[in-house]
Design an enzyme around this catalytic site. Structure first.
Site, mmCIF file in Angstrom:
data_model
loop_
_atom_site.group_PDB
_atom_site.id
_atom_site.type_symbol
_atom_site.label_atom_id
_atom_site.label_comp_id
_atom_site.label_asym_id
_atom_site.label_seq_id
_atom_site.Cartn_x
_atom_site.Cartn_y
_atom_site.Cartn_z
ATOM 1 C CD GLU A 1 6.379 26.195 -12.556
ATOM 2 O OE1 GLU A 1 6.632 25.000 -12.540
ATOM 3 O OE2 GLU A 1 5.655 26.710 -13.428
ATOM 4 C CD GLU B 1 11.328 19.158 -9.881
ATOM 5 O OE1 GLU B 1 11.774 19.566 -8.803
ATOM 6 O OE2 GLU B 1 11.429 17.979 -10.257
ATOM 7 C CG HIS C 1 4.220 18.582 -21.744
ATOM 8 N ND1 HIS C 1 3.277 19.398 -21.191
ATOM 9 C CD2 HIS C 1 5.090 18.291 -20.758
ATOM 10 C CE1 HIS C 1 3.571 19.596 -19.919
ATOM 11 N NE2 HIS C 1 4.664 18.937 -19.636
ATOM 12 N NE ARG D 1 13.190 21.847 -17.638
ATOM 13 C CZ ARG D 1 13.041 23.140 -17.398
ATOM 14 N NH1 ARG D 1 11.819 23.674 -17.425
ATOM 15 N NH2 ARG D 1 14.076 23.905 -17.142
ATOM 16 C CE1 TYR E 1 7.458 23.485 -18.894
ATOM 17 C CE2 TYR E 1 7.383 21.093 -19.135
ATOM 18 C CZ TYR E 1 7.735 22.214 -18.409
ATOM 19 O OH TYR E 1 8.380 22.067 -17.204
#
Length: 947
Positions: A18, A108, A381, A336, A334
């Site tokens: 991203e 997402e 996660h 989130r 990560y």
């Protein structure tokens, strides 16, 4: 053929992530044969306006970007600012033998990977590459073990996106028509705003109660030392066995909740204290219990946001921006995630550091396991932790500033989670004495000693209440036994008053949303950012204060769209979306029930209407009949004494009586006034202030009346033209108008001063080439103007006195960039905990701002030079640092000239003229109090994007 065997045979592989920062880090771990490029977020989305929708679509599809009549088919378009990047990715793909989609491993990220595949249309093998930390081992492991795209996750994200689009694009226009242009509604955004408004309503309705108690200092008669104090402080707990009332015993109305408590007023409390002056006291009881406190679970998204707010003063948005940088640069996993689970690798790394840094006595025999507590936890996660199989200590990272602070917080929490419990003892001592009037008075004192600090050696969690006692706080009491005699060294009567419920902070609002199961942890930062940016909420210190505008918005939504801002309904909607993600429900039937109200069903979609039974009204039906919504009613709130607060197009104001009737009064309300501060007395004060037109006299030259007014942009003077003066057309005459100088006041300005002001701009003369020089009063003070060359003047009076020679002398000097001399700071706040530099408040071109010499942050609505605290100043700087430097907008290439028919050119010219006039009209009528909200929304061609 697997990616591993392909790699062995050579070839070129394109890896798409991203962000450019992540691409740079990953590239270093993959080496030759791999090209790593960023999509820079989403490359396509639902259209932001009808102009972006392909011509083949008509009607509602052009407005919504979703074909609601054909199974809610979304219309996706490549974002205009991503077309160049998409072309670059296509060119790179054309030269590649394999494609790895390495976007984030959540809904997402899965959706971004799917969109990339749909747009790029690869003809080479495609692999979904996933990882939750950016380390060499993790990246190489991800390349060796790719998976297929998870279409179920993509469907879940798409359903959520369509739902948010329908909600925002259908409800927002209702707010435009009935409250103010440019507002937005959102599935979670509106509910979050309602929470903040409801808390303010509670504060408005709150009635304080006064209560008294006694505090006694009792001596043991022994010489004290730190381990055995010689005295203790205790509060009066009961009189004749009846508990003494404390703050918790009173309701919001200021009345006692129960009659089974003793309410002491000042007179009774002082009398009791006097009657206990010579009393002999004894220890009635000593109760000792073992104290044990277990470590806190590792961070997940919401707990990280809460702690960063409490300990570092970071807003939720700033926390996530800093965490994103730490993740992309390989320092943390990560950020989130709903999970508190640590991998075996992480547990081993944490336990190794416990032994190394604190000693084996702090390491439990078995690793600690933390089970997930979040309902419908959706992300795969682990918890947020330092990356790698060996944690770098904060000092080893080389990080600085905000990134160092946040990494240190995450590191401490992770290591502490694998340490032993803290243990000790808690003690409650009750002390009794008989007053002179025969009443039995019982005092109580509690203490806590920690004999083994355990995990607290590494980390102690903060608290939302600044007055709360943290876990590592000890209170040592003397070693006393039942029956011991004590001497009353001092007994005082203390008065207290109950306090209204505290306003939400970012940390406590995040906690409240999560506890109510509204929204998702990954979206909380953007939700809070949205309600702040829209002007629904502003900050005072760390408190979130609702604006009067938000009261009007919430009032409308509660009365006419009650289900859409109902807390349980919104939580059930989240459950339904998670059911779709798990394959337990189908997206299209659910969306039909929500939007059209078709058929019967369970869950939130079935409850979308206003009624129950066979007919289930949907969102479309709710927004069709707007006639029942009285715009004036939903924007009016009684203050008292016949005074009403109203929210108008240009901001809030108070009003008494009806317009055009005798005795009518009206006054604007300050933008930064908290709603609970608008009392009847303050409203009377606003109404009593001079307002309207102040007639100053008649201009002896023109014969026109001169008046002073208080306008949206400050006080000014103007002339009143005769009624027959043409106001439009080529013969139109505009009244002379001039702003007051800063040194002037609307209620003291004279006719002579007004005429001088209206004589500006004044022609000073012309230079040698005949270019005219004028003296003018502008937004930023007095200045000279010659063509396009402007020069500031130091004094307003120079506008009337400066000569041509003096003006030419100023223009003969090189033009200075910036200010000639730095102004002294308006306020000093102390040393910033991150940059360790002094922070001051200064007056800038666009108003006051805080700075540490490196970073500048403008004060926001609700902040003022007088009230800003050091903590608020540090928070503003932290948020500004997290945003990084402002991005420069690339200049558009000049459009190629093409032949066009005259009729087309005329239409384009007419359209441009109309647009220009409309824009000019909108600019003129913009209200300062709401300009940030309105201006931001006015740039959008359709409803503001929901969260």
């Amino acid at each position: 053929m697997s990616p591993t065997s392909e790699t062995a045979q050579g070839g070129r592989r394109l890896v798409i992530v991203e962000s450019p920062a992540k691409a740079k880090t990953i590239k270093g771990y993959l080496g030759p044969g791999y090209v790593v490029e960023a999509s820079v977020g989403h490359i396509r989305d639902l259209p932001s306006g009808a102009a972006e929708v392909p011509e083949k679509y008509t009607g509602e599809v052009r407005r919504l970007g979703v074909d609601v009549d054909h199974d809610f088919q979304p219309i996706y378009v490549v974002n205009a600012d991503k077309k160049a990047q998409v072309k670059k990715l296509k060119d790179l793909l054309a030269e590649s033998d394999e494609l790895f989609l390495a976007t984030d491993e959540d809904r997402e990220g899965e959706a971004i990977a799917w969109h990339l595949q749909e747009v790029l249309k690869p003809k080479v093998p495609v692999h979904r590459m996933v990882f939750h930390e950016i380390t060499k081992d993790a990246i190489q492991q991800a390349v060796r073990n790719p998976r297929e795209l998870n279409k179920r996750m993509v469907d879940a994200q798409e359903t959520r996106r369509i739902l948010d689009r329908l909600y925002g694009y259908e409800v927002s226009p209702v707010l435009w028509k009935k409250v103010m242009r440019g507002l937005s509604a959102g599935r979670v955004q509106s509910v979050a705003t309602r929470l903040v408004v409801e808390r303010e309503r509670e504060r408005i309705a709150f009635r304080s109660a006064e209560y008294w108690d006694l505090t006694g200092t009792f001596g043991t008669g022994r010489a004290g030392d730190p381990s055995d104090p010689s005295s203790l402080t205790a509060r009066l707990a009961a009189v004749d066995g009846k508990r003494v009332a404390q703050g918790r015993d009173f309701g919001a109305d200021g009345r006692l909740k129960s009659e089974n408590v003793l309410h002491l007023d000042e007179e009774k409390a002082r009398a009791l204290a006097a009657s206990l002056a010579d009393t002999r006291f004894t220890v009635r009881s000593v109760e000792s219990k073992p104290y044990r406190r277990s470590p806190y679970a590792p961070f997940r998204t919401t707990t990280l946001q809460q702690e960063a707010s409490r300990k570092l003063g970071f807003g939720a948005k700033a926390t996530m921006q800093v965490a994103q940088k730490l993740y992309e640069n390989g320092f943390i996993t990560y950020m989130r995630t709903d999970s508190t689970v640590l991998s075996e690798t992480a547990v081993s790394a944490a336990r190794a550091q416990v032994t190394q840094l604190y000693g084996a006595q702090y390491l439990p025999d078995q690793p600690r396991v933390y089970a997930g507590k979040v309902k419908n936890a959706q992300e795969a996660h682990e918890a947020i932790r330092p990356s790698g199989d060996r944690f770098r200590t904060p000092a080893e990272t080389g990080l600085t500033g905000d990134q160092f602070k946040l990494y240190e917080l995450i590191w401490k929490r992770t290591v502490a989670s694998q340490m032993k419990d803290a243990t000790g003892n808690s003690v409650t001592v009750k002390i009794a004495g008989t007053a002179a009037d025969g009443r039995d008075a019982e005092f109580s004192a509690s203490g806590k000693t920690i004999t083994f600090h355990g995990f607290m050696k590494a980390y102690v969690e903060g608290a939302d209440d600044p007055n709360a006692e943290l876990d590592d706080r000890e209170r040592r009491l003397p070693q006393v036994s039942e029956g011991d005699a004590l001497t009353a060294e001092e007994i005082t009567a203390d008065g207290h008053a109950t306090k209204p419920p505290a306003r939400y902070t970012e940390a406590s609002l995040v906690k409240e949303l999560e506890e109510r199961e509204i929204g998702r942890p990954s979206t909380y930062a953007s939700i809070i950012g949205t309600i702040l940016d829209r002007g629904y909420v502003f900050k005072k210190g760390t408190a979130l204060v609702p604006s009067f505008l938000s009261f009007a918005v919430v009032n409308l939504l509660e009365k006419h769209f009650g289900r859409l801002v109902d807390y349980d309904f919104t939580a059930r909607m989240e459950d339904d979306l998670d059911r779709i993600a798990r394959g337990e429900a189908q997206a299209v039937p659910w969306l039909k029930r929500f939007y059209f109200g078709e058929g019967e069903g369970s869950g939130a979609a079935a409850d979308a209407g206003n009624g129950d039974g066979d007919h289930l009204g949907g969102l479309k039906e709710l927004v069709t009949d707007l006639g029942a919504i009285d715009a004036r009613e939903i924007s009016s709130f009684p203050v008292g004494d016949g005074i009403v607060l109203r929210v108008g197009r240009y901001g809030p104001y108070v009003e008494r009586g009806e317009k055009d009737q005798e005795g009518h009064q009206r006054a604007d309300v300050p933008d930064d006034l908290a709603p609970d501060e608008l009392t009847v007395a303050y409203a009377e004060e606003l109404l009593a202030k001079p307002s309207g037109d102040f007639e100053l006299g008649t201009d002896p030259v023109s014969g026109n009346k001169i008046v002073a007014k208080d306008g949206r942009y400050g006080p000014y003077v103007t002339e009143i033209l005769p009624e027959d003066t043409p106001k439009t057309g080529k013969n139109a005459v505009k009244p002379r108008t001039a702003s007051l100088f800063k040194s002037m006041s609307i209620d003291t300005v004279t006719l002579e001063e007004a005429l001088k002001l209206m004589s500006l701009p004044r022609v000073v003369g012309a230079d040698a080439e005949g270019v005219e020089i004028t003296a003018q009063n502008g937004r930023y003070g007095p200045y000279l103007k010659k063509g396009t060359d402007s020069r500031s003047l130091t004094d307003e009076e120079q506008l009337f006195t400066i000569t041509l020679e003096e003006a030419l002398a100023i223009y003969a000097q090189p033009k200075q960039r910036g200010r000639a001399a730095a102004k002294p700071p308006l306020k000093e706040l102390g040393t910033d905990p991150v940059s360790e530099k002094p922070v001051v408040v200064k007056d800038g071109r666009f108003g006051p701002y805080v700075t540490d010499g490196e970073t500048n942050a403008t004060l926001r609505t609700g902040d003022s030079v007088e009230t800003i605290t050091p903590e608020r100043g540090y928070e503003l700087l932290a948020e500004k640092r997290a945003k990084g430097p402002a991005k420069k907008t690339a200049k558009k290439a000049p459009a190629k000239k093409t032949a066009a028919k005259k009729t087309t050119a005329k239409k384009a010219t007419a359209k441009a003229t109309t647009t220009k006039k409309a824009a000019a009209k909108k600019t003129t009528t913009a209200k300062t109090a709401a300009k940030k909200t309105t201006a931001a929304a006015a740039k959008k061609t359709a409803a503001a994007k929901p969260e």
